[in-house]
Design a protein around this motif. Structure first.
Motif, PDB file in Angstrom:
ATOM      1  N   GLY A 173       0.817  -1.206   0.000  1.00 22.19           N
ATOM      2  CA  GLY A 173       0.000   0.000   0.000  1.00 22.19           C
ATOM      3  C   GLY A 173       0.851   1.257   0.000  1.00 22.19           C
ATOM      4  O   GLY A 173       0.555   2.220  -0.710  1.00 22.19           O
ATOM      5  N   SER A 174       1.916   1.235   0.796  1.00 20.03           N
ATOM      6  CA  SER A 174       2.814   2.392   0.858  1.00 20.03           C
ATOM      7  C   SER A 174       3.458   2.659  -0.497  1.00 20.03           C
ATOM      8  O   SER A 174       3.536   3.809  -0.947  1.00 20.03           O
ATOM      9  CB  SER A 174       3.901   2.147   1.909  1.00 20.03           C
ATOM     10  OG  SER A 174       3.348   1.996   3.200  1.00 20.03           O
ATOM     11  N   LEU A 175       3.932   1.596  -1.144  1.00 19.96           N
ATOM     12  CA  LEU A 175       4.584   1.756  -2.439  1.00 19.96           C
ATOM     13  C   LEU A 175       3.631   2.364  -3.466  1.00 19.96           C
ATOM     14  O   LEU A 175       4.004   3.261  -4.231  1.00 19.96           O
ATOM     15  CB  LEU A 175       5.093   0.409  -2.948  1.00 19.96           C
ATOM     16  CG  LEU A 175       6.257  -0.232  -2.194  1.00 19.96           C
ATOM     17  CD1 LEU A 175       6.573  -1.599  -2.780  1.00 19.96           C
ATOM     18  CD2 LEU A 175       7.492   0.655  -2.233  1.00 19.96           C
ATOM     19  N   LEU A 176       2.398   1.874  -3.487  1.00 19.14           N
ATOM     20  CA  LEU A 176       1.431   2.360  -4.463  1.00 19.14           C
ATOM     21  C   LEU A 176       1.025   3.810  -4.190  1.00 19.14           C
ATOM     22  O   LEU A 176       0.505   4.491  -5.075  1.00 19.14           O
ATOM     23  CB  LEU A 176       0.191   1.462  -4.468  1.00 19.14           C
ATOM     24  CG  LEU A 176       0.409   0.048  -5.024  1.00 19.14           C
ATOM     25  CD1 LEU A 176      -0.832  -0.808  -4.821  1.00 19.14           C
ATOM     26  CD2 LEU A 176       0.781   0.103  -6.506  1.00 19.14           C
ATOM     27  N   MET A 177       1.279   4.271  -2.963  1.00 22.70           N
ATOM     28  CA  MET A 177       0.954   5.658  -2.618  1.00 22.70           C
ATOM     29  C   MET A 177       2.175   6.566  -2.659  1.00 22.70           C
ATOM     30  O   MET A 177       2.128   7.696  -2.182  1.00 22.70           O
ATOM     31  CB  MET A 177       0.294   5.704  -1.244  1.00 22.70           C
ATOM     32  CG  MET A 177      -1.139   5.199  -1.261  1.00 22.70           C
ATOM     33  SD  MET A 177      -1.903   5.260   0.369  1.00 22.70           S
ATOM     34  CE  MET A 177      -1.910   3.528   0.817  1.00 22.70           C
ATOM     35  N   GLY A 178       3.279   6.048  -3.221  1.00 21.44           N
ATOM     36  CA  GLY A 178       4.420   6.919  -3.466  1.00 21.44           C
ATOM     37  C   GLY A 178       5.507   6.923  -2.417  1.00 21.44           C
ATOM     38  O   GLY A 178       6.356   7.818  -2.407  1.00 21.44           O
ATOM     39  N   VAL A 179       5.515   5.934  -1.515  1.00 22.34           N
ATOM     40  CA  VAL A 179       6.577   5.834  -0.517  1.00 22.34           C
ATOM     41  C   VAL A 179       7.718   5.001  -1.100  1.00 22.34           C
ATOM     42  O   VAL A 179       7.470   3.995  -1.774  1.00 22.34           O
ATOM     43  CB  VAL A 179       6.051   5.180   0.780  1.00 22.34           C
ATOM     44  CG1 VAL A 179       7.159   5.082   1.830  1.00 22.34           C
ATOM     45  CG2 VAL A 179       4.856   5.964   1.323  1.00 22.34           C
TER      46      VAL A 179
END
Length: 266
Positions: A173-179
């Motif tokens: 989820g973090s990766l898909l939100m730009g983290v």
């Protein structure tokens, strides 16, 4: 109590410690190996939940300096307060849903078939998400906006289904939100502290009347081995993820989930 039970508890603790912070579902692995070993632990699946606290203690030890800096800086350091705010906001959704659905999760979802299917679907999701990950915009937990932290917390709720993987859901989820990868992995580690501490306290409260000395000894063995294994693996994971991404874990999930389904039904 038979020595075999202690050996099984130690093995399960090792598995927990090695998998807690990997996107492969530590709870799912414990349920699968419970089945393969024929392990009869304390009632109410308390063992599988409480030994995870050993892995969480390892995080507190490995990252003690950073956590202590946050604690001591809450009064004067805006970055420390922002870090704490992000973790607390991300923790809240799973706390509420976990308490509300505790009985259903334990009664219906703690079985190897659910775990195996969740492992396979999660592996496919990771492979798809790896192709969709946007360029990272967030590189420090101290700079997470509140809505981002809350959305990551909602992603963590998916892991209430055993086999999904708490770390996998939050990292993906973090990766898909730009983290970025390293920050996503580390935030998942820190988010595990209140999440698993809360789950442990709640589970012990619900099942305290069923506990005895033998149960406590089994949990103690699993707790210690989980702590040691997690302390050894957590830093290695951050470096591995930064270099290779999550695709290797996706293929592993698909393989072990498919293998377990074959074992159960063929």
């Amino acid at each position: 109590m038979l020595i075999d039970q202690y050996l099984d508890a130690a093995l399960l603790g090792l598995i927990e410690g090695l998998t807690e912070f990997l996107p492969v579902s530590s709870t799912g692995h414990l349920i699968i190996f419970d089945t393969l070993l024929g392990f009869e632990g304390p009632p109410g699946k308390v063992f599988e939940v409480v030994i995870q606290l050993g892995a969480i203690l390892a995080i507190c030890t490995v990252y003690f300096a950073r956590l202590w800096k946050v604690v001591t800086g809450l009064k004067d350091d805006p970055g420390a307060r922002h870090f704490a705010m992000a973790v607390i906001l991300a923790f809240l959704p799973a706390m509420v849903l976990g308490a509300a659905l505790h009985g259903v999760i334990k009664a219906v979802l703690f079985n190897p078939t659910v775990v195996s299917v969740a492992l396979i679907l999660g592996g496919v999701a990771i492979l798809m998400a790896e192709r969709l990950v946007p360029a990272p915009r967030y590189h420090q937990i101290e700079r997470f906006p509140a809505p981002l932290a809350l959305k990551i917390g909602l992603c963590q709720c998916l892991a209430l289904v055993p086999g999904v993987s708490r770390s996998g859901a939050t990292i993906l989820g973090s990766l898909l939100m730009g983290v970025d990868r390293r920050t996503a992995a580390e935030f998942s580690f820190f988010l595990a502290i209140p999440t698993m501490a809360g789950a442990t306290v709640y589970d012990l409260y619900k099942n305290w009347s069923l506990m005895n000395v033998d149960s406590a000894l089994l949990i103690g063995v699993g707790f210690v081995t989980a702590f040691i294994a997690a302390a050894l693996v957590v830093k290695v994971l951050v470096d591995f993820v930064g270099r290779y991404g999550f695709a290797p874990f996706a293929w592993y999930r698909i393989a072990i989930g498919s293998g377990m389904l074959a074992f159960l039904y063929l």
